[in-house]
Scaffold this active site. Sequence first.
Site, PDB file in Angstrom:
ATOM      1  N   GLY A  53       0.754  -1.249   0.000  1.00 47.10           N
ATOM      2  CA  GLY A  53       0.000   0.000   0.000  1.00 47.10           C
ATOM      3  C   GLY A  53       0.783   1.298   0.000  1.00 47.10           C
ATOM      4  CE  LYS A 154       7.306  -3.731 -10.129  1.00 44.84           C
ATOM      5  NZ  LYS A 154       7.568  -3.936  -8.694  1.00 44.84           N
TER       6      LYS A 154
END
Length: 201
Positions: A53, A154
């Site tokens: 998170g 990513k």
Amino acid sequence: MASNSYEKPDFWSKKAFSEGYPARSVYKLKEIDEKFGMLKKNYNVLDLGSSPGSWTVFLLRTMEGTGKVVSCDLNPLSKVVKGDNLVFIQGDLTDNAVREKIKTEGPFDLVVCDAAPKTTGNRVVDTASSRFLVKMAIYYAQTMLKPGGNFAVKIFQNGDQQEFLKMMREIFQSAKGFKPAACRSESFETYLVGLNKKQGV
């Protein structure tokens, strides 16, 4: 004694823990945002592959209680990740039911994805899994971003970067690769950034 830098806290890990973030990955998103200006207050943001998170916390803090963050992962978020404007959806982002649930929370001004596949040690298998996640993230960006919206994902450097950038340039006015300083020096990861989604795409 740790045998490599992944097993011991480095500067970024210590900084993250001291500032209340679950993981060091937060500084990658922070640097991407500082360079490209992707995030603004009142944005509706989708964070894919979000557990534990850190990116979600950064998004919530930066927007200072405005807008909304929709966060999705197979695993739960850390207990420190809270916000009145946070919607967490636990599930597989490739699942149709999860995708439809996310869609009802959109459209989005920004989609970010720091998801990584569970590695097997087999580079061919792991590369294929990574490619699939990147393609899925691009699909979310293409179908759920507002015109003018931004995107970051990513990717593990394995020769696919130009292929994905070409795909993204059909969707965004600008698309480029960027490796934040917070990435470990020995890591093959980097990020692809899409800016200003085109109308009608």
